[in-house]
Design a protein around this motif. Structure first.
Motif, short mmCIF file in Angstrom:
data_model
loop_
_atom_site.label_atom_id
_atom_site.label_comp_id
_atom_site.label_asym_id
_atom_site.label_seq_id
_atom_site.Cartn_x
_atom_site.Cartn_y
_atom_site.Cartn_z
N ASN A 306 13.24 -10.94 -36.28
CA ASN A 306 12.61 -10.26 -37.41
C ASN A 306 13.19 -10.85 -38.68
O ASN A 306 14.30 -10.51 -39.10
N TYR A 308 12.28 -10.58 -41.78
CA TYR A 308 12.38 -9.68 -42.92
C TYR A 308 13.71 -8.94 -42.94
O TYR A 308 14.27 -8.67 -44.00
N ASP A 309 14.21 -8.60 -41.76
CA ASP A 309 15.47 -7.85 -41.67
C ASP A 309 16.64 -8.75 -41.28
O ASP A 309 17.74 -8.26 -40.98
N GLU A 311 17.21 -10.38 -38.62
CA GLU A 311 17.64 -10.12 -37.25
C GLU A 311 17.38 -11.38 -36.42
O GLU A 311 16.24 -11.73 -36.13
N LEU A 425 14.79 1.05 -44.19
CA LEU A 425 14.48 1.27 -42.78
C LEU A 425 14.81 2.70 -42.36
O LEU A 425 14.11 3.29 -41.55
N PRO A 466 21.50 -8.53 -47.98
CA PRO A 466 20.34 -7.97 -47.27
C PRO A 466 19.73 -6.78 -48.00
O PRO A 466 20.43 -6.03 -48.70
N HIS A 467 18.42 -6.59 -47.80
CA HIS A 467 17.72 -5.50 -48.48
C HIS A 467 18.21 -4.13 -48.03
O HIS A 467 17.99 -3.13 -48.72
N THR A 468 18.89 -4.09 -46.89
CA THR A 468 19.40 -2.82 -46.39
C THR A 468 20.59 -2.29 -47.19
O THR A 468 21.13 -1.23 -46.87
N ASP A 473 19.75 2.97 -45.98
CA ASP A 473 20.41 2.19 -44.93
C ASP A 473 21.91 2.05 -45.16
O ASP A 473 22.66 1.82 -44.20
N GLU A 475 23.96 -0.23 -46.16
CA GLU A 475 24.64 -1.40 -45.59
C GLU A 475 25.94 -1.71 -46.33
O GLU A 475 26.82 -2.40 -45.81
#
Length: 645
Positions: A306, A308-309, A311, A425, A466-468, A473, A475
């Motif tokens: 993934n 976008y994330d 991963e 998320l 990261p966007h998280t 989230d 992060e």
């Protein structure tokens, strides 16, 4: 400001930290409070001498974390929201280069304390002069050292490297300097003249070459390095020295250094051929070692389950994202197998006090901390091009303004947060006021397009963080072990600098005498890694078109890593349109909000897609170099201010 005069003439080395010396990579700068030795003892054995050198490593600034909200992208690649107008990125837009001393960049911090482990107390200008003197003191005392030839070579190689590296780093921003290669006496009058850029580069090249010849590829494979095997990644080695030898020559070859500051861009393709050849040979020597498996370096894998994330696929052994940040890896220092030169980053959780919170929207407090946001410009994002390898403006590229996010270069999806992106998320953990922003609406007129709290450009960026890192989230909380660090040099940069130096000599098919790769091969190596199309044949026959593709590839692969300003500067494009302009995207949505929850946002159709000018820089020739500190240029006549300042 503490002047360079005092730094160069007053040693400040009455006692030297020996510390843990060679005990670890992450903690190699920790020291016992009692671990100081006299000047007589500092150079007598390898452990003590290496302890003396450790302070130079400690001085390498952390570009991302050296201030509460730092700034290091000053080309056409980045804008801040209006809350960041006091910082250097915006001040450079205004032509106010004197703001480099404002304390929010790695160029200048007050105080700058060489033996401090506080990331806020290290910066380039003051530390450069201190470390240059320290390297000279070390070289002057090599005759006192008692040890093996290997140990002496390791010590000398590091000192030669650092003497050249600190000179080179200041040359990039302020031009030719006096090249200090002796220990200056505090009683003497300082009259050393500023050298021309290429004169200074020649001297730096001698030191980088000496370092490359003295240092091993891998400290783990030396007798001295065995004591800390597996923990020597940050120590200066042959590959670092060759990389900077080539970079030093390429910068000396570049149009600005060859032709001087000028307007019009007429000389942008005209490099010094002799320096280009030297650069290509240095990079070629390095790349042959890499290509034949003789080094510990490789391109990190771009292989995502993934993207976008961020991963990665379970089968992937390394991750492209790990070059820039790591998470859930026990605070592992970023860099993966690709980072070549880095400084220390012992305050790993320091990432989460500043850097991880300056990339996402502040609307409704969606991202914590203060209100500053680093934003990619739309013109940078357009340079990402298409998955087939063609630039967006090529009539055969397939770029469709009705589907502007479709079939783009795979790095676009890794780096860029665009309209419809699933930003949070764990939306169930958001406060009620934040929940409408789980999926980002970046269309014209939306809440997320606020110039104060959202995106002025229509995009956000997540390559480096990261966007998280958001309030759902979380992060950036301790449990994620999120650690960010921006390398000064990585392997992809080497391939691209090699391609540029070869292309400047003979176009796409040119190669160094000691390397099997052509300029075209080197660029395609980077594109193939991420699954982007290779350079199209339409761009390989014409040397100028091919150079444009090399430069576009640098903009994409090295986006927001702090190289763009120096690239535009040395290419004599800093003053020229469109490189002195910053754009946003504007468009209207066709789909409703539910569509984005059920579909890939890359497939979205939009209306009225266009780029709009947000900033136009009005630069003159003086803006090709930063001004020197007034306190320093008033010291003696032979150290003049840069023209126009």
């Amino acid at each position: 400001m503490k002047s360079i005069y005092k730094t160069l003439l007053c040693s400040g080395f009455l006692a030297f930290s020996v510390g843990m010396g060679l005990t670890s990579c992450e903690d190699y700068l920790d020291k016992n409070p009692d671990s100081t030795v006299s000047a007589d003892d500092a150079f007598k054995n390898f452990r003590n001498f290496q302890g003396f050198i450790e302070e130079i490593y400690n001085c390498i600034p952390d570009k991302e974390k050296c201030s509460y909200v730092t700034s290091w992208n000053w080309g056409d690649d980045e804008m801040f929201n209006t809350q960041g107008d006091t910082h250097l990125t915006h001040q450079i837009d205004l032509g106010n280069y004197r703001s480099w001393q404002d304390g929010h960049t790695y160029l200048w911090r007050n105080p700058s304390v060489p033996n401090s482990t506080d990331k806020f107390e290290h910066s380039l200008w003051p530390h450069a002069w201190y470390c240059i003197r320290k390297a000279n003191v070390g070289l002057a005392n090599l005759d006192k050292f008692v040890g093996t030839v290997e140990e002496k070579n390791l010590l000398a190689g590091q000192l030669y490297f650092f003497r050249a590296w600190w000179h080179f780093e200041i040359m990039m921003y302020w031009g030719g300097m006096p090249y200090i290669d002796t220990v200056l006496d505090a009683s003497q009058e300082l009259t050393l003249p500023r050298l021309g850029y290429q004169e200074c580069a020649d001297k730096a090249a001698e030191d980088f070459r000496r370092a490359a010849d003295l240092l091993p590829i891998d400290w783990d494979k030396t007798a001295a390095g065995k004591a800390t095997e597996g923990k020597n990644q940050l120590r200066v080695n042959k590959i670092m020295a060759l990389g900077y030898l080539g970079k030093n020559y390429l910068w000396a070859a570049s149009p600005l250094m060859e032709h001087g500051a000028q307007l019009g861009g007429a000389q942008t393709y005209n490099y010094n051929q002799d320096y280009c050849k030297k650069a290509a040979e240095a990079f070629g020597e390095l790349l042959e070692l890499v290509e034949t498996g003789q080094t510990q370096y490789a391109l990190a894998e771009f292989d995502y389950k993934n993207v976008y994330d961020h991963e990665k696929n379970p089968s992937a052994k390394t991750s492209y994202s790990d070059i820039f940040y790591t998470r859930r890896q026990n605070w592992l220092m970023p860099g993966s197998v690709e980072a070549i030169f880095r400084g220390p980053s012992t305050d790993y959780n320091g990432s989460n006090w500043n850097n991880t919170k300056v990339w996402g929207p502040k609307v409704a407090g969606l991202v914590a901390h203060d209100k500053v946001i680093h934003l990619p410009t739309a013109n940078l994002v357009q340079m990402y091009g298409m998955a087939n390898g063609l630039p967006c403006d090529d009539p055969n590229s397939g770029f469709d303004p009705r589907h502007p996010f479709k079939d783009r270069d795979p790095r676009f999806y890794h780096d860029i947060i665009f309209d419809g992106f699933h930003f949070v998320l764990a939306a169930d953990k958001l406060a009620d006021a934040m929940k409408p922003y789980e999926y980002l609406d970046l269309s014209t007129g939306s809440d997320m397009r606020s110039i104060d709290l959202g995106s002025r450009t229509g995009y956000f960026f997540q390559k480096l963080v990261p966007h998280t890192c958001n309030e759902g989230d979380k992060e950036y909380e301790w449990g994620s072990n999120l650690h960010t660090y921006l390398p000064y040099m990585r392997l992809a940069d080497i391939y691209l600098m090699y391609a540029e130096s070869c292309a400047a000599m003979g176009g796409a098919t040119q190669k160094a005498t000691n390397c099997s790769l052509t300029a075209l091969d080197a660029v395609n190596k980077i594109r193939t890694r991420c699954g982007a199309g290779e350079v199209n044949a339409a761009y390989t026959a014409d040397s100028k078109k091919f150079m444009d593709e090399v430069r576009r590839e640098r903009a994409v692969e090295l986006s927001m890593e702090g190289f763009r300003f120096n690239d535009l500067q040395r290419w004599l494009l800093l003053t020229e349109a469109p490189y002195n302009e910053k754009y946003s995207i504007e468009f209207d949505r066709i789909h409703d909000a539910q569509w984005y929850k059920e579909n890939d946002p890359a497939d979205a159709e939009v209306a009225n897609f266009r780029l709009e000018l947000q900033v136009k820089r009005v630069f003159g020739t003086k803006h090709y170099w930063f001004p020197l500190p007034d306190d320093d240029v008033y010291l003696y006549a032979e150290f003049p201010q840069n023209p126009g300042w």
